[in-house]
Design an enzyme around this catalytic site. Structure first.
Site, short mmCIF file in Angstrom:
data_model
loop_
_atom_site.label_atom_id
_atom_site.label_comp_id
_atom_site.label_asym_id
_atom_site.label_seq_id
_atom_site.Cartn_x
_atom_site.Cartn_y
_atom_site.Cartn_z
N SER A 1 0.84 -1.20 0.00
CA SER A 1 0.00 0.00 0.00
C SER A 1 0.87 1.24 0.00
CB SER A 1 -0.90 0.01 1.24
OG SER A 1 -1.56 1.26 1.38
N TYR B 1 -2.20 -0.91 10.25
CA TYR B 1 -2.20 -1.18 8.81
C TYR B 1 -0.92 -0.67 8.16
CZ TYR B 1 -3.73 -1.16 3.94
OH TYR B 1 -3.82 -1.37 2.57
#
Length: 255
Positions: free
Chosen positions: A146, A159
């Site tokens: 990401s 995350y």
């Protein structure tokens, strides 16, 4: 599509394929000629995806998989290889998040994200990598990271941590497995509109968030196709340990 991006005769496995980017990646690989194993917890969604791919002339197989259960990982790899042949390409896509302020994060939240995004991804890659090494075939492993590995935002600490660790995992595997002709790379998508977040971008909060982007827009799943096919096919044969941001400049220009 150029011949170098064709994947005829190859077998791919995509995790987290029941919706969103995983389902899109499976469609793209199938369109490029690969036989595609699709894995996720929601088997009914996978069956629909298999039917769609086969209706378009492709070949696919669905298997149930929770990447936090290591026994299921081994079973999924065995089932896909029995149905479609040895896996040449792994798209390690399963991922979750648990938005929260750091002071309110529970151990359960922490384990939920890390066990899926990092531990699950590691042992998924290990299982496929071992198969590639044993048959001396080489292969491609593509980890879906990401842009938030490189640009931290609030409420997503676990995350972000899991994804920067996934990038390091990518380079570690690339180093150790180069001698086995296994290329391990990562794609770091920016914000991509999917069925799960489409409504958010139309809200006042979503529109305000967009104004902080270098360009106030989100991507489409197809914006990742070039990087995916590059790393999966022959054009990417000299790429190993690469971590590619496909984020429209988010990591360098988010305000």
């Amino acid at each position: 599509m150029t011949d170098a991006r064709r994947l005829d005769g190859k077998t791919a496995l995509v995790t987290g394929a029941s919706s969103g980017l995983g389902a899109h990646f499976a469609r793209v690989l199938a369109q490029a000629g690969a036989a595609v194993g699709v894995a996720a917890r929601r088997v009914e969604r996978l069956n629909d995806l298999v039917a769609e791919i086969e209706a378009s002339g492709g070949k696919a197989f669905a298997t149930a998989l929770d990447v936090t259960d290591l026994k299921q990982i081994d079973s999924a790899v065995t089932e896909v290889e029995a149905a479609l042949g040895p896996i040449d390409i792994l798209v390690n896509n399963s991922g979750v998040t648990a938005p929260s302020a750091i002071q309110r994060i529970s151990e359960e939240d922490y384990d939920f994200v890390m066990d899926t995004n990092l531990k699950g991804a590691f042992f998924m890659a290990q299982a496929v990598g071992k198969s590639m090494i044993e048959r001396k075939s080489g292969g491609r492993i593509i980890n879906i990271s990401s842009t938030l590995a490189h640009r931290v935002i609030g409420q997503l600490s676990i995350y972000c941590m899991s994804k920067i660790a996934l990038d390091q995992m990518t380079t570690a595997m690339a180093l150790e497995w180069a001698r086995h002709d296994i290329n391990v790379n990562a794609i770091c998508p920016g914000y991509i509109e999917t069925e799960m977040n489409a409504d958010y971008w139309q809200t006042e909060a979503g529109q305000a968030f967009l104004q902080r982007f270098p360009r106030p827009r989100v991507g489409e799943p197809a914006d990742l196709d070039g990087a995916l096919l590059l790393l999966a096919g022959d054009e990417g044969r000299f790429m190993n340990g690469s971590v590619i941001r496909v984020d429209d400049g988010f990591a360098v220009g988010f305000k």
